[in-house]
Each structure stands twice: as C-alpha cells, then as structure tokens.
Design a protein around this motif. Structure first.
Motif, short mmCIF file in Angstrom:
data_model
loop_
_atom_site.label_atom_id
_atom_site.label_comp_id
_atom_site.label_asym_id
_atom_site.label_seq_id
_atom_site.Cartn_x
_atom_site.Cartn_y
_atom_site.Cartn_z
N ASP A 118 1.53 8.40 -11.02
CA ASP A 118 2.23 7.23 -10.49
C ASP A 118 2.92 7.56 -9.17
OD1 ASP A 118 1.44 5.76 -12.67
OD2 ASP A 118 3.36 5.90 -13.71
N LEU A 119 3.62 8.70 -9.14
CA LEU A 119 4.31 9.10 -7.92
C LEU A 119 3.32 9.57 -6.85
CD1 LEU A 119 6.89 9.58 -6.34
CD2 LEU A 119 7.15 11.79 -7.51
N GLU A 158 0.33 8.51 -6.35
CA GLU A 158 -0.27 7.32 -5.74
C GLU A 158 0.62 6.74 -4.65
OE1 GLU A 158 -3.18 5.23 -6.43
OE2 GLU A 158 -3.96 7.09 -7.28
N MET A 159 1.92 6.69 -4.92
CA MET A 159 2.84 6.15 -3.93
C MET A 159 2.83 6.99 -2.65
SD MET A 159 6.09 5.23 -6.41
CE MET A 159 7.06 4.47 -5.09
N HIS A 198 -0.60 6.67 -0.70
CA HIS A 198 -0.82 5.42 0.02
C HIS A 198 0.14 5.21 1.19
CE1 HIS A 198 -2.87 3.82 -3.81
NE2 HIS A 198 -3.79 4.09 -2.90
N LEU A 199 1.10 6.10 1.35
CA LEU A 199 2.10 5.95 2.41
C LEU A 199 1.48 5.85 3.80
CD1 LEU A 199 5.12 5.71 2.98
CD2 LEU A 199 5.24 8.22 3.06
N CYS A 258 0.50 2.37 4.83
CA CYS A 258 1.55 1.36 4.84
C CYS A 258 1.75 0.82 6.26
CB CYS A 258 2.85 1.98 4.33
SG CYS A 258 4.21 0.83 4.16
N LYS A 263 9.32 1.80 2.22
CA LYS A 263 8.46 2.48 1.25
C LYS A 263 8.92 3.92 1.03
CE LYS A 263 5.12 1.04 -0.30
NZ LYS A 263 4.85 0.33 -1.56
N ILE A 305 10.17 5.63 -2.47
CA ILE A 305 9.57 6.87 -3.00
C ILE A 305 10.64 7.91 -3.26
CG2 ILE A 305 8.08 8.83 -2.41
CD1 ILE A 305 6.29 6.83 -0.90
N LYS A 351 12.68 6.96 -6.44
CA LYS A 351 11.95 7.18 -7.69
C LYS A 351 11.68 8.66 -7.92
CE LYS A 351 9.80 2.63 -8.10
NZ LYS A 351 10.63 2.28 -9.27
#
Length: 230
Positions: free
Chosen positions: A101-102, A104-105, A108-109, A112, A120, A124, A127
């Motif tokens: 999950d992390l 992926e964030m 994808h940065l 953005c 964003k 990140i 989280k």
C-alpha cells in the motif's frame, strides 16, 4: 539444469524492483531483457507471453509468470522465504500487503501533477510515520526477535527493507522514530542494517548491481513512451 530467471520489464524500478530484491537476497542470479520501445512490448503481447497483456513478466522454471505478487510468492516459496506453515505465511502476506500500500503511493509520486505533488508528499509522510512504519516497529518490539516472522528471514523482511530505502530517499528523517527498523545503537542493529549486511543483499546494494536508481525525468519519459502513457 534450469537456466537463470529472465526478467522482462523496462530499465527502471517500477513493479519489477521488489522481484529483483527478492531474487538477489536469495542469491539467485538473473538476466534482464529490457523493454525499450512500444514495439518490444507489443511483441511480448502478440506472441502470447503476457497472460493479461501486462508486465512485469518473469521466465522461470519453464513458466512465464505475470502479476508481481504471484511472482514474489513463487520466488519466496521456492527459496524458503515464505514461512514454515500456513500461519506464518498469513502474517507474511498481511505484512507485505501493508508494505505494498505504501510502496504504491511512493511509486506513483513521479506521475503526480506538479500542483498536487506537495500535498501527496505530505500524505505519504503522514501515513509512513503514523500508520505503516509504526505498525512494523510494533511487530518487532512485540516479539523481540531479529526478523518479522518466525525469527528467520522471509520475503517480508526483504521487502520492508526495500521500502525503508525508498522512504529514506523521500525523507531520511522519517526513519528517526523507528530504531528497531533502522538502528538501535552503535552496538546493536536495526532490521535495515541487519538485512543490508547479509552477503547477498550487500552485493545487491553495491554500485553496478541490478538494483535500479530512483526514477528521474528522463527515465519517466522513456517509461511513458514504452507504455504509451499520457
């Protein structure tokens, strides 16, 4: 004797990097067939090599495996990095899904839009510290062992350390609150140091290895061209 696994992807991190980490940590040499043009990708699609028309794809043991998590699970099982029993595998899966999950964030940065990037990054960071790394620090603290599951190396440890390096590239200060993940003291090792010092991982972290650098503007442009992204 089976040949080396062959990895099909573009010359960058993306969804193949965790596979590279896991193979390297297992001490398995592999070859890479880089996808350099849209036509290279089309060829793989047209010759039936990609079940879902997507990469990464790994040729291993006579199979052409796609879907990165399926590939990771196969490699982990083959090289004894997937726990001793069904309960340990469940924990390993649970932990690695959280890492994904992390990851992926962070992955994808670069895609953005510029006007949204600061927000964003802030999300990140929040989280990372208040959800994900906090959870893994608690796991290590709860059992006091060297590894996340069963007190032996698993894919969860390797993929977490990969993630820790990515977090550090984003902001080194994010690891400061998590001594069991980073380093406890000059005489005691945190998970990242412990895994990084394993001979196979140490080799992978050296310059000139198959480990890929962070995505830069040039590499991002090349990837967009290959995958026909806007």
């Amino acid at each position: 004797m089976a040949g080396k696994p062959r990895l099909h992807y573009f010359n960058g991190r993306g969804r193949m990097e965790s596979i590279r980490w896991l193979l390297a940590a297992a001490g398995i040499e592999f070859e890479e067939q880089f996808i350099e043009t849209p036509e290279d990708l089309d060829k793989l699609r047209n010759d039936g090599s990609l079940m879902f028309q997507q990469v990464p794809m790994v040729e291993i043991d006579g199979m052409k495996l796609v879907q990165s998590r399926a590939i990771l699970n196969y490699i982990a099982t083959k090289y004894n990095l997937y726990g001793r029993d069904i309960k340990e595998r469940a924990l390993i899966d649970m932990y690695t899904e959280g890492m994904a999950d992390l990851t992926e964030m962070i992955m994808h940065l670069p895609l953005c839009p510029p006007g949204e990037k600061d927000a964003k990054i802030s999300l990140i960071k929040e989280k990372t510290t208040n959800r994900y790394l906090l959870a893994f620090e608690k796991v290590l603290k709860s059992h006091g062992q060297d590894y996340l599951v069963g007190n032996r190396l698993s894919k969860a440890d390797i993929l977490l350390v990969e993630l820790l390096y990515s977090v550090e590239e984003l902001d080194p200060s994010l690891l400061a609150k998590f001594p069991l993940l980073k380093v406890i003291s000059h005489s005691s090792q945190g998970l990242r140091t412990r895994i990084s010092n394993l001979p196979t991982v140490k080799k992978f972290l050296q310059p000139g290895s198959a480990r890929k650098p962070p995505l830069d503007e040039k590499s991002l442009a090349e990837a967009k061209k290959i995958f026909r992204l806007p």
